[in-house]
Design a protein around this motif. Sequence first.
Motif: not given
Length: 327
Positions: A150-151, A164-168, A179-182, A186-187
């Motif tokens: 998916d990713h 990246i999702a962990m930093y979010q 969960y990771f997303n697009e 971008a951020k």
Amino acid sequence: TIQEITARKIEEDRLRRQAQTDALTGLLNRDTILANLAMAMANTDGHPGPALLYVDLDRFKVVNDLLGHAAGDRLLVVVAQRLLAPTRDVGMVARLSGDEFVGFIDSAESDQQIRECAMRVLAQFNNPILLSDNHAANLTGSIGVSIFPDHAQTPSDLLKYADIAMYQAKNEGRNTVQYFNEEMDAKSRHRAQLLGALKMALLRDEFSLEFQPRMNLETSQIISVEALLRWNSKEMGKVGPDVFIPLAEESGQIIEIGEWVLKEAIATLSRWHELGLNHLSMSINVSAIQLQRAKLVQSISSLVEQYAVPEYCIELEITESMVLSQN
């Protein structure tokens, strides 16, 4: 002889384990987990793909700063052992570096399975970790999740997106799962651009100071000013201090930037005093990280002597961001 063959076999096994595992915790290392991930991706054959849980300890740096690296290492060893339990039935766990770990679910059959595994991981931090007779660490973890296909289509990208999702997750308040997303991607790219521009800002003379006056209401006289740092980037345009100050603190650039601010502010105050505005004092913002790492007292003493400004005319204010958001 049989003994020599056996000894050679034992040594080969030892070297193989050494190459595949993390020296401190005994967990798998980055290269090994990526190799296993590549095999899992190649062997899906219609089965559910693998998922990564990128685990980072919240405020681990505080343990190292307050108790020392030996205590930090003991904590990492305990965390490593705790992380084995919630992943044992579904995959494996590795230590990437520092306080960063990754859980690898070999075949993620459902979102529920992933979330349950992630919550079991977070639950491992519910109990304090004893570091000595006098100290115990109460930590939490932040988890970022990425899923194949998916990713991402490659092991390195899957790891990057979980990171990246962990930093979010940290930005959302820590002790949570994201969960990771697009949009996160971008951020992340924008943040990388900002960091790159920030590294060049001093060399390009892009910083400036603005001075906010403070008035005595009884006399209507301006008695002091607050020095405010501004950044007008040639690449990014005007960037707010609420954006670039935390980035400078996280990257360590705040030390060099802070030295520039101190020198520029005190030099400006000196010029004002020479013009007869001797009653003015100045408030200068200082990052908490400057107190920890920079020779702040020596720097200020040197500058007030160099520019002949009385020390009582300088007031320091500690910025809150690094105090409140130690990762």
